[in-house]
Design a protein around this motif. Sequence first.
Motif, PDB file in Angstrom:
ATOM      1  N   VAL A  14       0.844  -1.307  -0.046  1.00  0.00           N
ATOM      2  CA  VAL A  14      -0.041   0.083  -0.009  1.00  0.00           C
ATOM      3  C   VAL A  14       0.903   1.225  -0.077  1.00  0.00           C
ATOM      4  CG1 VAL A  14      -1.662   1.206   1.494  1.00  0.00           C
ATOM      5  CG2 VAL A  14      -1.948  -1.072   0.994  1.00  0.00           C
ATOM      6  N   VAL A  15       1.799   1.220   0.878  1.00  0.00           N
ATOM      7  CA  VAL A  15       2.810   2.452   0.921  1.00  0.00           C
ATOM      8  C   VAL A  15       3.525   2.758  -0.368  1.00  0.00           C
ATOM      9  CG1 VAL A  15       4.625   3.534   2.185  1.00  0.00           C
ATOM     10  CG2 VAL A  15       3.034   2.502   3.343  1.00  0.00           C
ATOM     11  N   ASN A  16       3.946   1.652  -0.940  1.00  0.00           N
ATOM     12  CA  ASN A  16       4.791   1.597  -2.306  1.00  0.00           C
ATOM     13  C   ASN A  16       3.903   2.198  -3.420  1.00  0.00           C
ATOM     14  OD1 ASN A  16       7.281   0.754  -1.342  1.00  0.00           O
ATOM     15  ND2 ASN A  16       6.987  -1.504  -1.428  1.00  0.00           N
ATOM     16  N   THR A  17       2.620   1.614  -3.320  1.00  0.00           N
ATOM     17  CA  THR A  17       1.846   2.059  -4.473  1.00  0.00           C
ATOM     18  C   THR A  17       1.428   3.426  -4.265  1.00  0.00           C
ATOM     19  OG1 THR A  17       0.810  -0.320  -4.368  1.00  0.00           O
ATOM     20  CG2 THR A  17      -0.502   1.428  -5.451  1.00  0.00           C
ATOM     21  N   ALA A  18       1.159   3.878  -3.118  1.00  0.00           N
ATOM     22  CA  ALA A  18       0.833   5.161  -2.978  1.00  0.00           C
ATOM     23  C   ALA A  18       1.976   6.331  -3.057  1.00  0.00           C
ATOM     24  CB  ALA A  18       0.430   5.653  -1.388  1.00  0.00           C
ATOM     25  N   PHE A  19       3.184   5.667  -2.703  1.00  0.00           N
ATOM     26  CA  PHE A  19       4.413   6.560  -3.110  1.00  0.00           C
ATOM     27  C   PHE A  19       4.711   6.615  -4.492  1.00  0.00           C
ATOM     28  CE2 PHE A  19       9.054   7.337  -3.194  1.00  0.00           C
ATOM     29  CZ  PHE A  19       9.186   8.342  -2.333  1.00  0.00           C
ATOM     30  N   CYS A  20       4.431   5.498  -5.316  1.00  0.00           N
ATOM     31  CA  CYS A  20       4.794   5.395  -6.662  1.00  0.00           C
ATOM     32  C   CYS A  20       3.656   6.538  -7.525  1.00  0.00           C
ATOM     33  CB  CYS A  20       4.652   4.069  -7.548  1.00  0.00           C
ATOM     34  SG  CYS A  20       6.013   3.221  -6.856  1.00  0.00           S
ATOM     35  N   ALA A  21       2.341   6.263  -6.906  1.00  0.00           N
ATOM     36  CA  ALA A  21       1.422   7.173  -7.624  1.00  0.00           C
ATOM     37  C   ALA A  21       1.782   8.504  -7.455  1.00  0.00           C
ATOM     38  CB  ALA A  21       0.094   6.740  -7.191  1.00  0.00           C
ATOM     39  N   VAL A  22       2.009   8.923  -6.402  1.00  0.00           N
ATOM     40  CA  VAL A  22       2.538  10.433  -6.152  1.00  0.00           C
ATOM     41  C   VAL A  22       3.496  10.774  -6.747  1.00  0.00           C
ATOM     42  CG1 VAL A  22       3.444  11.934  -4.495  1.00  0.00           C
ATOM     43  CG2 VAL A  22       1.715  10.400  -3.731  1.00  0.00           C
ATOM     44  N   ILE A  23       4.598   9.990  -7.132  1.00  0.00           N
ATOM     45  CA  ILE A  23       5.690  10.189  -7.914  1.00  0.00           C
ATOM     46  C   ILE A  23       5.364  10.675  -9.435  1.00  0.00           C
ATOM     47  CG2 ILE A  23       7.943   9.438  -8.854  1.00  0.00           C
ATOM     48  CD1 ILE A  23       8.520   8.060  -6.105  1.00  0.00           C
ATOM     49  N   GLU A  24       4.460   9.642  -9.898  1.00  0.00           N
ATOM     50  CA  GLU A  24       4.083   9.734 -11.343  1.00  0.00           C
ATOM     51  C   GLU A  24       3.272  10.897 -11.390  1.00  0.00           C
ATOM     52  OE1 GLU A  24       2.631   7.053 -14.860  1.00  0.00           O
ATOM     53  OE2 GLU A  24       2.075   6.534 -12.845  1.00  0.00           O
ATOM     54  N   LEU A  25       2.454  11.286 -10.465  1.00  0.00           N
ATOM     55  CA  LEU A  25       1.507  12.236 -10.527  1.00  0.00           C
ATOM     56  C   LEU A  25       2.454  13.688 -10.350  1.00  0.00           C
ATOM     57  CD1 LEU A  25      -1.493  13.149 -10.614  1.00  0.00           C
ATOM     58  CD2 LEU A  25      -1.611  13.284  -8.346  1.00  0.00           C
ATOM     59  N   VAL A  26       3.392  13.931  -9.513  1.00  0.00           N
ATOM     60  CA  VAL A  26       4.151  15.117  -9.558  1.00  0.00           C
ATOM     61  C   VAL A  26       4.772  15.157 -10.838  1.00  0.00           C
ATOM     62  CG1 VAL A  26       6.000  16.178  -8.373  1.00  0.00           C
ATOM     63  CG2 VAL A  26       4.105  15.133  -7.151  1.00  0.00           C
ATOM     64  N   LEU A  27       5.669  14.006 -11.253  1.00  0.00           N
ATOM     65  CA  LEU A  27       6.592  14.128 -12.582  1.00  0.00           C
ATOM     66  C   LEU A  27       5.435  14.421 -13.855  1.00  0.00           C
ATOM     67  CD1 LEU A  27       9.042  11.202 -12.201  1.00  0.00           C
ATOM     68  CD2 LEU A  27       8.906  13.770 -12.252  1.00  0.00           C
ATOM     69  N   GLY A  28       4.249  13.970 -13.869  1.00  0.00           N
ATOM     70  CA  GLY A  28       3.209  14.080 -14.940  1.00  0.00           C
ATOM     71  C   GLY A  28       2.876  15.471 -14.794  1.00  0.00           C
ATOM     72  N   PHE A  29       2.732  16.346 -13.684  1.00  0.00           N
ATOM     73  CA  PHE A  29       2.350  17.746 -13.790  1.00  0.00           C
ATOM     74  C   PHE A  29       3.617  18.675 -13.727  1.00  0.00           C
ATOM     75  CE2 PHE A  29      -1.483  16.533 -11.098  1.00  0.00           C
ATOM     76  CZ  PHE A  29      -2.422  16.543 -12.070  1.00  0.00           C
TER      77      PHE A  29
END
Length: 119
Positions: A14-29
Amino acid sequence: MHNKVPVALLVSFVVNTAFCAVIELVLGFTCNWPPDPVTGLLPLWDYSNMAFNFMGQICLQNTLLFGVVATLMTWVVYPALQREYLKLPEPMRQTFFVAVLVFYAIVVCLYVINITLPV
């Protein structure tokens, strides 16, 4: 002890998934925004056509896959690499560290000056 491993594995996922989602979202923006004014497409990646996406920057399918890979890296790959790394003599470890650092610096420099290497 035996019952704690599945809970720790689930929490790690759960933590790894959330962290990866945040990283991809920030990089995406930061790297993938705004869309091209003519075509409306995002320049690097666009998950708009995938189910459960958020603004075309992240989608559930890839986020879950990133979580699985990050959890495997955390629980399997990293411990195995660390065991093998610690078996090396100290001078070889230092040389390996410097070689990885130099390789990383070269890759960053090539990215910054935008040199395309022939394939």
